[in-house]
Design an enzyme around this catalytic site. Structure first.
Site, PDB file in Angstrom:
ATOM      1  N   VAL A 156      16.340  31.634   6.659  1.00  0.00           N
ATOM      2  CA  VAL A 156      15.955  31.889   5.268  1.00  0.00           C
ATOM      3  C   VAL A 156      16.116  33.348   4.870  1.00  0.00           C
ATOM      4  O   VAL A 156      15.934  33.708   3.707  1.00  0.00           O
ATOM      5  CB  VAL A 156      14.501  31.447   4.947  1.00  0.00           C
ATOM      6  CG1 VAL A 156      14.373  29.935   4.993  1.00  0.00           C
ATOM      7  CG2 VAL A 156      13.511  32.134   5.846  1.00  0.00           C
ATOM      8  N   TYR A 164       6.307  33.354  18.053  1.00  0.00           N
ATOM      9  CA  TYR A 164       7.265  32.758  17.126  1.00  0.00           C
ATOM     10  C   TYR A 164       7.470  33.646  15.894  1.00  0.00           C
ATOM     11  O   TYR A 164       8.606  33.858  15.448  1.00  0.00           O
ATOM     12  CB  TYR A 164       6.772  31.372  16.717  1.00  0.00           C
ATOM     13  CG  TYR A 164       7.624  30.699  15.682  1.00  0.00           C
ATOM     14  CD1 TYR A 164       8.855  30.158  16.030  1.00  0.00           C
ATOM     15  CD2 TYR A 164       7.216  30.612  14.361  1.00  0.00           C
ATOM     16  CE1 TYR A 164       9.651  29.550  15.079  1.00  0.00           C
ATOM     17  CE2 TYR A 164       8.005  30.008  13.403  1.00  0.00           C
ATOM     18  CZ  TYR A 164       9.222  29.471  13.761  1.00  0.00           C
ATOM     19  OH  TYR A 164      10.004  28.877  12.811  1.00  0.00           O
ATOM     20  N   TYR A 197      19.230  22.870   8.437  1.00  0.00           N
ATOM     21  CA  TYR A 197      18.135  22.160   7.771  1.00  0.00           C
ATOM     22  C   TYR A 197      18.571  20.768   7.326  1.00  0.00           C
ATOM     23  O   TYR A 197      19.299  20.094   8.011  1.00  0.00           O
ATOM     24  CB  TYR A 197      17.580  22.975   6.582  1.00  0.00           C
ATOM     25  CG  TYR A 197      17.167  24.368   6.976  1.00  0.00           C
ATOM     26  CD1 TYR A 197      16.003  24.585   7.722  1.00  0.00           C
ATOM     27  CD2 TYR A 197      17.935  25.476   6.626  1.00  0.00           C
ATOM     28  CE1 TYR A 197      15.620  25.864   8.087  1.00  0.00           C
ATOM     29  CE2 TYR A 197      17.556  26.758   6.977  1.00  0.00           C
ATOM     30  CZ  TYR A 197      16.407  26.943   7.717  1.00  0.00           C
ATOM     31  OH  TYR A 197      16.039  28.200   8.076  1.00  0.00           O
ATOM     32  N   LYS A 206      16.109  30.801  16.351  1.00  0.00           N
ATOM     33  CA  LYS A 206      15.888  29.526  17.063  1.00  0.00           C
ATOM     34  C   LYS A 206      17.070  29.186  17.957  1.00  0.00           C
ATOM     35  O   LYS A 206      16.906  28.548  18.995  1.00  0.00           O
ATOM     36  CB  LYS A 206      15.672  28.398  16.050  1.00  0.00           C
ATOM     37  CG  LYS A 206      14.333  28.489  15.334  1.00  0.00           C
ATOM     38  CD  LYS A 206      14.234  27.514  14.173  1.00  0.00           C
ATOM     39  CE  LYS A 206      12.860  27.615  13.514  1.00  0.00           C
ATOM     40  NZ  LYS A 206      12.882  27.323  12.092  1.00  0.00           N
ATOM     41  N   SER A 239      15.293  31.992  11.111  1.00  0.00           N
ATOM     42  CA  SER A 239      15.528  30.796  11.934  1.00  0.00           C
ATOM     43  C   SER A 239      16.764  30.884  12.813  1.00  0.00           C
ATOM     44  O   SER A 239      16.951  30.047  13.695  1.00  0.00           O
ATOM     45  CB  SER A 239      15.655  29.561  11.047  1.00  0.00           C
ATOM     46  OG  SER A 239      14.409  29.230  10.504  1.00  0.00           O
TER      47      SER A 239
END
Lengths: 304, 304, 304, 304
Positions: free
Chosen positions: D258, D188, D240, D66, D63
């Protein structure tokens, strides 16, 4: 630009926005306030104050009281406070009771109503009159001994507090409230009804920009680390469901109230309070958020 | 098989299930009841009664009272009752307050707690003592003038009613409750604490199987059409979150309570009440549901 | 009144309602149908048929297909079907994905889209072409060998099936879908696009009113007990979020579709289908629900 | 203490925590990594680097990608990006699809999966291969031309992407995704499978601490104001559901993955990356969060 110039320019440029948005009217006393008020005060640890507009006009601080009640409770319980209330943003408005249900009656943070009721419960179990303790604390950190709650506003709050009663009883059903619900709700309503000016509030919040110490009195309210942590909490949770947007636009730890006030701090630099009663759709002062955005843009100062 | 044979067989076959499940213990008074009780009574409009086991032992009717309170309110307001409470199944348990929030304080149906509080609010605005009105009504339709609520159970309910208070204040914040919350909650707690036997309850529900008329007294409680509609409501909403499963397995309109009782009707044929205190995960009597499933299987009678 | 009189009167009285409500238009093919259609057909196990209006005009059966697909899957898996899909009402509309998330990808019942996708997944793992199996079944139980799905409607459904794909992938992420999502969605879209008349559908549903046996062919589709259970499921879950209201007003097990059709059965008596394309806010035919309410009122027959 | 001392002490003190928590194993490739890795690298705009432990060992950035995909999309669309994705914290985990449903398919922020899929959709509509654009960007800002995605990890991600497909189709059903879902999901998955070291990532993030300019190349990635705003977004949404807690404890804008990596920046001062694969209950590196908390405590630097 110095603060005199910045505040003057903001005061000038904000005019077209005054009256836009909507004054809170869930109790008649709030609905009577003119949406055209605008005041702003900025104070620095060395004792200087800059102010424009209605910075000396008292208004109902409402949810801004949550910041000071939380400071008091944090000072009393320290990190144990977080056993009773979380420190995560609440997600969104419709969640109030929904989220409480999923999370077994533990509110997400002390700046939403449910969390503030838990904080008041903490104060009620330590002080005979929790609201008096908050008033005393505000007098001490602001230096204004005339600060008090407005009896008519408090009474009106109390008559429109069924949703807060619902939340308090709901948390009590999970064993999260120790004191009688009606006592907690009364103290909470009075605390919300405290009236202060922008200048009062900027001064009262200055310890947060000054490592936890009230500059003129030298009183240590909190240690440096808890002070930073309280600022962190203001940043993520201080402006209702708009916190992400507020941080994005303004970049300052802040706490707002439906009376139209917003208190913000720039650690090491200053504390500021802006007031304009008309609110945006998230319940924050529409002109107030804009004024703070301009303040960080014009001064080039934010926490980022 | 005739009803004598059927009830005898059920009484025999149910033994291995007694004690399975869990007796409600949210108030101490309920937790004291032995899980090994089992009683069942069936009455027909021509005046016959069949009963087995503990059919003459009084138990706390709890939510079964909602059926009779709703009958009273429906008789008073007629179809206007549905402006204040819906008639749709509630979906599921976690929804209690969630659903109220989405649906602006209007409960889904009169058989969940929120809806029953609205019904009690209706009765409180018509009767000085709403619980006395429910007791009187039950005496009249059952023919047993000794029926009353248990004072100790009612008091214990009242001390554990914070979640009901939360719901009532929440609905009040939407303008859905007219009377003072504490009065409504008190009446509701007393109504839940009414003690009756299986025989009492089967007789009391018989008007629902008889077109709205109490057979032995000839009193018309409801017109035929409202009677059918109340049965429809029992079918879709009478057994908590298990309504779909209950209709699937049993196929009778019914209303259950956490005291372990279930009242069911077969329109035109009979009313039946079964009682066994240990509950399944949905809060319905575990042995009671099984007994009713066997009753419809052995008799070949259900509404389908 | 006999059925001829009843249907004639309904046909007459329904006129002011035709065109009220809103024709489904999420795919262009459905939006083209005139809202002024009205047809109704009633059949009895002895072979008699009564019909009025557009009872012989084919329409898109849409979600009514779920009833027959579920019958097929129930026949194949028996009670094991309920390991894959629940049999509880869904609560309300906004819950579609919400509820799936809380309940780990197990849909509440086979009559909501998520549940119907699971049923189609069952059929896809047993038949090379699941939709052909449903078509064949409908031909057999209705006696009309010309029944088929409309290719243009099916293709249009497929192009507007992103939400169904979302649900299918979501359930697959919980391990609840065995076959490829696109295959399941295709079969589902075709099954929804089946075109039938009121007379076809009333005949096709007659086995449900006749203990599981198709009267004219003597074919046993389901045993008596599963037949009753399927009727129970129709009652609690067959009319979207309006199930409680529908049971209250009409009192018959039924399944509706957004094409404007509703199939209902009165066990032991008859099967009926009504069609009028304009829908109420819950997605059921507005005139259709009213026609069925009048049918039970005028005939005095319902399951209660 | 200088950074050499601070990192050495953290490296020493962190040992008891290594192996606590749980390595992500939703795809086999991630589950194979030893939980005992720990690396940390800190870089300053003047070109200095401090590093300890496994700071040169590549890991799956997951992530963290992102953050860079969002930087690219923000650079392309500017403030228009916020028409497609929000910038508010997401509240909590269970909300993923729930919240999308309430908010009509607009994700809360670009750092949750739904929002990242929208960002990837933006990139897919501008680049033939969106993942290649992200890889190129990372090579440019880190100065390491060998950075690439791991083909095996990407393929494994793709095989376990049903929930992401569900979200993408769900958003597409609201008209929020322009490109084909499978193309977006593929890009993705590849972007998440990029492998980098702590040193790579700290260098890659340095432009965020340097007003938007890559120090050694002089390339302006973003203007100063968007750079601050992206930092604000990292602060409120980057870790998160733990964002509030992370800001409270650490007080730095950060983005976690993660794979066990966390990138953080202290505006004007430095960028830092820490990696340790075992995660806490919110999915952030357990040792990583602790290491960053010690970093701000020992250095006395945070944004507050």
């Amino acid at each position: 630009m110095d603060y005199t110039q910045i505040l003057t320019q903001i005061h000038h440029d904000i005019r077209p926005l005054l009256g836009k948005g909507r004054v809170a009217d869930y109790i008649p006393e709030l609905g009577k306030v003119s949406p055209h008020h605008f005041g702003m005060a900025l104070v620095t640890p060395d004792g200087q104050t800059w102010s424009v507009g209605d910075a000396a006009v008292p208004f109902s601080i409402q949810s801004i009281s949550k910041l000071f009640a939380c400071t008091l409770a944090f000072g009393l319980l320290g990190e144990d406070l977080w056993r009773r209330v979380g420190r995560e943003p609440s997600g969104n408005a419709f969640n109030s009771l929904v989220q409480l249900e999923y999370e077994q009656g533990v509110p997400r943070n002390p700046f939403i109503n449910a969390g503030a009721l838990v904080v008041t419960d903490v104060l009620c179990s330590r002080f005979v009159q929790a609201e008096a303790a908050v008033v005393q604390f505000l007098r001490r950190v602001s230096g204004n001994m005339a600060i008090d709650y407005d009896v008519a506003v408090a009474e009106s709050e109390r008559q429109h507090a069924d949703r807060n009663r619902a939340m308090a009883y709901f948390m009590k059903s999970f064993g999260r409230i120790d004191m009688p619900v009606e006592a907690v709700v009364n103290a909470y309503c009075r605390q919300c009804a405290i009236a202060m000016t922008c200048e009062d509030l900027a001064r009262a919040a200055l310890f947060l920009a000054n490592g936890g110490v009230v500059p003129w009195s030298g009183e240590r309210v909190l240690d440096p680390s808890p002070t930073k942590r309280l600022s962190a909490l203001m940043l993520t949770c201080g402006t209702y469901d708009e916190a992400g947007d507020f941080v994005y636009r303004v970049g300052l730890p802040a706490k707002s109230g439906v009376g139209g006030g917003i208190v913000a701090v720039l650690p090491g630099e200053c504390a500021v309070c802006v007031w304009s009663p008309a609110l945006d759709h998230s319940g924050n002062s529409l002109a107030g958020v804009q004024a703070l955005e301009w303040l960080t843009t014009l001064s080039g100062h934010s926490i980022f």
